[in-house]
Design an enzyme around this catalytic site. Structure first.
Site: not given
Length: 186
Positions: A7, A130, A51, A39, A166, A169
């Site tokens: 994420t 990530s 988070g 999150k 990403c 994401t």
């Protein structure tokens, strides 16, 4: 520091506002299993933001422990984070948890890891997950070259850039904010 592959979470303190944003994607291996996971959370009566990145179940366990530490230390975020990191590193069960946290209050951002690290970044921003390096780079560029933007605008733009790059994401963002009293009354 462990790199969590799952994420992107980004926090910024800018012009009296604190914003944490995260994407909503949950993956299972190489498959997207959920698109709208929340999150980010407000803790300690809305005075602290948190988070997480990593395994959702592990992160919820850590958030619960962090909340307990906040209560034990009367909202002292740094002390609570340090005590959580100590437990996380030494407790047999917690040691296996695969997640990272960003916690923030009006003045301070901290990254908390399972290796016992509690890091306060040099800049008023922090990113985990990530896509963290993409988000951090975009946020630093915006802070330097577009300081007229709000913290929310910077977090949103940085996460959008990250989600374009990403694969872990997505564009389903969730945000939590804190503003100091002076900024709220403007």
């Amino acid at each position: 520091m462990t790199q969590v592959k799952s994420t992107t979470v980004l926090a910024i303190i800018h012009n009296g506002a604190v914003v944490i944003g995260a994407d909503g994607q949950a993956t299972f291996g190489h498959t997207v299993s959920k698109h709208n996971v929340k999150k980010v959370r407000k803790l300690f009566g809305g005075k602290i933001l948190a988070g997480f990145a990593g395994s959702t179940a592990d992160a919820f366990t850590l958030l619960e422990r962090f909340e307990e530490k906040l209560q034990s230390y009367h909202g002292n975020m740094k002390r609570a984070a340090i005590e959580l990191a100590k437990d996380w590193r030494t407790d047999r069960m917690l040691r296996r948890l695969e997640a990272m946290l960003i916690v923030a209050n009006q003045d301070t951002l901290l990254m908390v890891t399972g290796t016992g690290d509690v890091l306060e970044p040099d800049y008023p921003l922090a990113a985990i997950g990530s896509g963290s390096m993409y988000a951090q780079s975009a946020a630093m560029a915006l802070m330097k070259h577009a300081p007229h933007l709000t913290a929310m605008e910077m977090v949103r733009a940085s996460l959008t850039i990250t989600a374009d790059i990403c694969i872990y994401t997505n564009h389903n963002f969730v945000f939590e904010t804190l503003q100091d009293e002076e900024e709220r009354t403007k």
